[in-house]
Design a protein around this motif. Structure first.
Motif, short mmCIF file in Angstrom:
data_model
loop_
_atom_site.label_atom_id
_atom_site.label_comp_id
_atom_site.label_asym_id
_atom_site.label_seq_id
_atom_site.Cartn_x
_atom_site.Cartn_y
_atom_site.Cartn_z
N LEU A 166 55.17 46.25 159.61
CA LEU A 166 54.73 45.43 160.06
C LEU A 166 54.57 43.88 159.45
O LEU A 166 54.61 43.96 158.11
N GLY A 167 55.64 43.05 159.84
CA GLY A 167 55.17 41.60 158.57
C GLY A 167 53.59 41.16 158.87
O GLY A 167 53.80 41.03 159.13
N PHE A 168 53.46 41.81 156.81
CA PHE A 168 51.57 41.33 157.15
C PHE A 168 51.49 40.94 155.10
O PHE A 168 52.46 40.95 155.06
N GLY A 169 51.06 40.15 155.29
CA GLY A 169 50.63 39.44 153.98
C GLY A 169 49.57 39.76 153.26
O GLY A 169 48.94 40.62 154.22
N MET A 170 49.44 39.12 152.03
CA MET A 170 47.44 39.61 151.36
C MET A 170 47.15 38.70 152.15
O MET A 170 45.28 39.67 152.45
N ALA A 171 46.90 38.20 153.37
CA ALA A 171 46.19 37.18 153.76
C ALA A 171 45.18 38.36 154.84
O ALA A 171 44.19 38.20 155.26
N PHE A 172 46.04 39.13 155.72
CA PHE A 172 46.12 40.39 156.40
C PHE A 172 45.37 40.98 156.28
O PHE A 172 44.22 41.62 156.65
N ILE A 173 45.75 41.58 154.53
CA ILE A 173 44.53 42.90 154.36
C ILE A 173 43.56 42.18 153.53
O ILE A 173 42.43 42.89 153.81
N ALA B 253 28.41 49.43 147.25
CA ALA B 253 28.78 48.41 145.97
C ALA B 253 29.97 49.33 145.61
O ALA B 253 30.73 48.12 144.91
N GLU B 254 30.14 50.01 145.25
CA GLU B 254 30.99 50.64 144.26
C GLU B 254 32.54 50.36 145.04
O GLU B 254 33.36 50.63 144.24
N ILE B 255 32.30 51.25 146.59
CA ILE B 255 33.55 51.22 146.96
C ILE B 255 34.50 49.92 146.64
O ILE B 255 35.36 49.33 146.41
N GLU B 256 33.57 48.83 147.09
CA GLU B 256 33.50 47.27 147.38
C GLU B 256 34.30 46.82 146.15
O GLU B 256 35.06 46.02 146.49
N LYS B 257 33.46 47.10 145.06
CA LYS B 257 34.36 46.59 143.50
C LYS B 257 35.56 47.79 143.03
O LYS B 257 36.56 46.78 142.89
N ARG B 258 35.63 48.77 143.45
CA ARG B 258 36.95 49.73 144.03
C ARG B 258 38.13 48.41 144.32
O ARG B 258 39.60 48.22 144.30
N LEU B 259 37.91 47.87 146.11
CA LEU B 259 38.44 46.95 146.45
C LEU B 259 39.25 46.06 146.18
O LEU B 259 40.46 45.87 145.79
N ASN B 260 38.17 44.97 145.27
CA ASN B 260 37.89 43.82 144.76
C ASN B 260 38.51 43.20 143.75
O ASN B 260 39.30 43.50 143.30
N GLU B 261 38.83 44.99 143.46
CA GLU B 261 40.27 45.22 141.76
C GLU B 261 41.43 45.39 142.31
O GLU B 261 42.01 44.23 141.68
N ILE B 262 41.61 46.43 143.23
CA ILE B 262 42.97 46.36 143.74
C ILE B 262 43.36 44.91 144.13
O ILE B 262 44.31 44.10 144.24
N LEU B 263 42.50 43.89 145.01
CA LEU B 263 42.58 42.49 145.62
C LEU B 263 42.83 41.36 144.94
O LEU B 263 43.64 40.46 145.02
N LYS C 200 43.52 41.82 141.69
CA LYS C 200 44.88 42.24 140.65
C LYS C 200 46.24 40.85 140.44
O LYS C 200 46.26 41.11 141.64
N ARG C 201 46.18 40.14 139.58
CA ARG C 201 46.62 39.50 139.81
C ARG C 201 47.96 39.64 138.83
O ARG C 201 47.71 40.32 137.66
N LYS C 202 49.29 39.49 138.94
CA LYS C 202 50.83 39.77 138.12
C LYS C 202 50.45 38.89 136.90
O LYS C 202 50.65 37.05 136.94
N GLU C 203 50.51 39.11 135.67
CA GLU C 203 50.65 38.89 134.71
C GLU C 203 52.02 37.29 134.15
O GLU C 203 52.92 38.81 134.32
N THR D 220 50.20 47.25 148.12
CA THR D 220 48.20 46.88 147.63
C THR D 220 47.78 47.34 149.28
O THR D 220 47.11 48.11 148.87
N LEU D 221 48.36 47.47 150.08
CA LEU D 221 47.53 47.88 151.79
C LEU D 221 47.59 49.29 151.18
O LEU D 221 46.33 49.67 151.54
N GLU D 222 48.53 49.94 150.85
CA GLU D 222 47.95 51.29 150.54
C GLU D 222 47.49 51.54 149.91
O GLU D 222 46.41 52.26 149.91
N LYS D 223 46.98 51.58 148.88
CA LYS D 223 46.02 51.44 147.45
C LYS D 223 44.81 51.40 148.29
O LYS D 223 43.63 51.84 147.78
#
Length: 867
Positions: free
Chosen positions: A63-70, A104-114, A116-119, A592-595
């Motif tokens: 479905l159409g979804f964006g980073m705001a949804f994730i 805290a460890e799981i939340e840290k891994r999620l934040n690293e994914i979310l 992450k910015r393109k250089e 990103t959603l998959e990860k």
């Protein structure tokens, strides 16, 4: 994810470690507090399961979804999992604090994914075009990178110019601290609400336009302009064109989604630059990014500024046929003046079809009346449509010019190694200049939308015939005429878009449309390109669609046959492609959603009796919720015994079913208080328990099925490999079953021989809060037979509307959002299955026996369950 973990081993081992006996009033208060924490834990658990389901559904259905949804769902699920841990430690004070570290460890891994910015490329804020090539797309965007490549390596004429880079965009956004406010605005928008979309779009664009340029950036732009003047002429006007990162990519053209401004003089250069940056948030661009799965933060806007061409004629050409990957021809579309009237569909262009296999041969030529042209007036600093004089019926280009253009198209295709979509212009000096070149999206004729059936008969009358196929396919829906933005705001989902001109701005509603029909426009227009990317049938240049098609009438659009029929034409629709290709799959947002889901959904803690059923082995949020749910049930059940509090101790059900059934009343599950250690069925007030019990008892179990030799030896082998079944040890599969109940809630944990199952349900007056979940695991046979039995159960559950998931040798099923009466009947089914599927794994190697039991059970269920 329900059940009672490790209870059989430890239930009677708990000792009173308190040392002091609390008063009955204190114990009641303590139990009440824990019960409220338990209810809150269950509520949060159901919220987590629903969020997981929503995220998996979005991924599965693309479905159409964006980073705001994730981001919103990750935040919601994190908050609820944290609350589950808090409530777990309220139920069992501070005994499960280790879960906070795991969280805290799981939340840290999620934040690293979310986070992450393109250089972006970095470097200078403005670059001359002669310093640009295709490897610099991360600095200048693909559009300008390709033009630099064509100028400097292919050595074809391209207007002189410069690029304001992605680094400049970053500087502008950071200087004005805009990203936080943009993110806040985006997160509030519902793209299904077109009025809200336009409002948010306007707000963000105004914020950008009203923000000042940093002084150093403005100076860099003006310096680049002065160098351009030195190469061309003093006061040269430029075309300012978007060149966003990701634009002009192979599978995402962004055709017409961003703004380009022609005939810009030095005075308005800075303001125009901001207008183009702001166009990143136009309604059509925001919708396009959502549908194609682009992360907003990955799109930096570069802007190309090129010397204006005084065009005699212009157009768009394809180095291959976009509608047929095997048709080795060049298609040249041409109009008088600038190419804007081609790409926005306001003029029907001339078409030249030129063979690549026989150079110099024009296979087909269509010359249309072109009574308008788009022209710029340098002195006035404006561009506008003007009337064409006597040459309106003449071809916009000569045959030799068409052949020359075809040669350029072939040369560009050879250079890039793939078919190209090319914008060109012929100036008053007779020079052909390339204005854009991007990968061409083609359709594979092996996966044609409609089969070529010569004798296909259509009885419905033809409303409209003719035009050009801009995007192939067949679709049916109510016609909806769109002429203004107000019309677009009211466009309903599933309708056919009917419009005069195939304007790029209508891309914002393509997500809702099943097909597009336009009076004007061609295969080379921006809306045609986006329609092909979205796999939406499009029929353009019909000349009279808006006159002949009445608003609201059901029509069938056959873009391949270039016909529109009244009503629904099943003979055509059934030949159409049944399933459209996913636009999202493989996109940055999809990935990103998959990860993210890798750290949320997988369930590793499947066995409550396993040695790894501990906080430190939780790897996902699902593991944490499963662990907490199991342990919470156990803690609530053991409260009465641990505190010598008979009022909240478990009671054995007095019944004729030859198994032990133990019950703890959480709140109002009994009709009246029970003093002893047993309770009768007539004293049970729990709605879900009574429904389950009816399923358990209505049809008596006939005992295990006849076992074939292979099934018997399979069980014998598994038994010798299970240490819990050793004669010297206490068997963990004791036939005890535990109910935890209130009037509207029930949790049943059952162990029958080798099998373990749990059922949990809440059946209140509000359907939105109601749910039933079922978990079944184990078996005495080998793995293949155990999984076969799960498939057997799955087959039955799906017939009764359950959503089912199988993980290894565990099956999980769930229903939510239904009224009480509906779920009562489904609980009867679960009660029946809990008893009657015992030992069926033994016969899963025999298809005939398996089919017999499926039919028998369905007939049994039909005899007492009202569907």
């Amino acid at each position: 994810m329900v059940g009672l973990t490790g209870f059989i081993k430890n239930f009677f081992k708990r000792a009173d470690k308190l040392g002091l006996q609390e008063s009955p009033e204190a114990l009641r208060s303590m139990f009440k507090a824990r019960y409220w924490s338990f209810k809150a834990l269950l509520d949060d658990n159901n919220k987590v399961l629903q969020i997981m389901s929503d995220m998996e559904h979005a991924l599965r259905e693309s479905l159409g979804f964006g980073m705001a949804f994730i981001r919103a769902n990750c935040t919601a699920i994190s908050v609820n999992v944290y609350k589950i841990i808090q409530n777990m430690n309220e139920i069992a004070p501070n005994r499960y604090n280790a879960l906070y570290d795991v969280f805290a460890e799981i939340e840290k891994r999620l934040n690293e994914i979310l986070e992450k910015r393109k250089e972006f490329g970095g470097g200078k804020w403005a670059l001359p075009l002669e310093a640009v090539n295709k490897e610099m797309a991360d600095q200048v965007g693909s559009k300008m990178a390709n033009l630099g490549e064509i100028m400097n390596r292919v050595n074809l004429p391209v207007p002189e110019g410069f690029v304001i880079t992605a680094s400049a965009y970053e500087l502008f956004i950071e200087h004005n601290n805009l990203q936080e406010e943009i993110n806040r605005q985006i997160q509030t928008v519902d793209l299904e609400d077109l009025e809200m979309l336009h409002e948010v779009s306007a707000n963000i664009q105004q914020i950008i336009i009203q923000s000042p340029l940093p002084d150093e950036l403005e100076e860099a732009i003006l310096s680049a302009y002065r160098r351009l003047e030195e190469k061309t002429e003093k006061g040269i006007n430029v075309s300012s064109r978007s060149s966003a990162l990701g634009e002009d990519a192979e599978n995402a053209s962004f055709a017409g989604q961003y703004r380009s401004v022609l005939n810009v003089n030095q005075e308005f250069l800075a303001h125009t630059y901001k207008e183009i940056l702001a166009s990143k948030y136009s309604p059509q661009a925001m919708t396009y990014r959502l549908n194609m799965g682009f992360r907003d933060e990955d799109i930096a806007m570069s802007v190309g500024c090129m010397a204006m061409v005084e065009a005699v004629s212009s157009g768009v050409m394809y180095s291959r046929d976009p509608g047929n990957i095997r048709n080795n021809v060049v298609l040249v579309n041409a109009v008088w003046g600038l190419a804007k009237s081609v790409v926005d569909g306001t003029v029907s262009p001339d078409l030249f079809v030129i063979s690549k296999e026989s150079p110099g041969q024009i296979l087909k030529k269509e010359i249309h009346r072109k009574d308008q042209k788009f022209v710029c007036f340098p002195e006035e600093g404006v561009c506008r449509m003007t009337l064409v004089g006597d040459e309106k019926d003449d071809p916009a280009i000569k045959d030799d010019e068409a052949l020359f253009l075809a040669g350029l198209a072939a040369r560009l295709e050879d250079h890039y190694g793939r078919p190209q979509d090319i914008e060109w212009s012929i100036g008053k000096d007779g020079v052909v200049r390339i204005l854009q070149s991007r990968p061409l999206r083609q359709l594979d004729t092996e996966s044609k939308t409609v089969k070529e059936v010569a004798d296909l008969k259509v009885e419905q009358p033809v409303i409209l015939e003719g035009g050009v196929t801009a995007s192939r396919g067949v679709a049916c829906g109510p016609a909806f005429l769109v002429d203004t933005t107000v019309d677009a705001l009211q466009f309903p989902s599933g309708a056919v878009l009917v419009t005069k001109h195939s304007l790029p701005q209508w891309a914002a509603i393509l997500r809702r449309a099943v097909a597009v029909i336009a009076d004007r426009g061609g295969v080379a227009g921006h809306l045609a390109t986006v329609s092909r990317e979205f796999n939406i049938p499009a029929l353009f240049d019909t000349l009279e669609a808006t006159r002949k098609i009445e608003n609201g009438t059901i029509i069938t659009v056959d873009a391949d046959g270039q016909k529109v029929y009244a009503g629904q034409v099943e003979s055509l629709l059934k030949e159409a492609r049944a399933e459209k290709a996913s636009l999202m799959k493989g996109s940055p947002v999809y990935n990103t959603l998959e990860k993210v889901l890798e750290h949320i959904v997988p369930l590793n803690l499947t066995d409550p009796d396993g040695n790894n059923f501990r906080p430190k082995w939780c790897r996902t949020y699902h593991d944490i919720t499963r662990f907490c749910h199991e342990r919470a049930v156990k803690e609530m059940f053991s409260f009465g015994k641990d505190h010598h509090f008979l009022e909240r101790s478990s009671k054995q059900l007095v019944c004729e079913v030859p198994m032990q059934w133990w019950i703890i009343d959480l709140e109002d599950g009994f009709k009246e208080s029970v003093e002893g250690d047993t309770v009768k069925l007539e004293n049970i007030a729990s709605i879900p328990m009574l429904a389950l019990w009816e399923g358990v008892t209505t049809i008596p179990w006939e005992g295990p099925p006849p076992v074939d030799k292979k099934g018997f030896f399979s069980i014998m082998l598994q038994s010798t490999m299970d240490p819990s079944l050793e004669p010297t040890g206490k068997c963990r599969y004791a036939d005890k079953n535990y109910f935890m109940i209130s009037r509207h809630f029930c949790n049943l944990t059952s162990r029958f021989g080798y099998h373990f199952s749990t059922v949990e349900a809440f059946l209140g007056e509000n359907p939105k809060t109601n749910y039933v979940s079922f978990n079944f695991k184990g078996g005495g046979a080998d793995y293949t037979r155990r999984v076969g039995r799960l498939k057997f159960i799955e087959h039955i559950l799906k017939k009764f509307d359950f959503r089912v998931e199988i993980n290894e040798d565990c099956i999980m099923a769930r229903l939510e959002g239904y009224d009480q009466n509906f779920l009562v009947e489904r609980l009867k089914v679960l009660g029946y299955l809990s008893i009657h599927t015992r030992q069926l794994d033994m016969i899963m190697g025999n298809n005939a026996t398996r089919n017999y039991y499926i039919n028998k059970m369905l007939n049994d269920i039909d005899s007492f369950v009202s569907v």
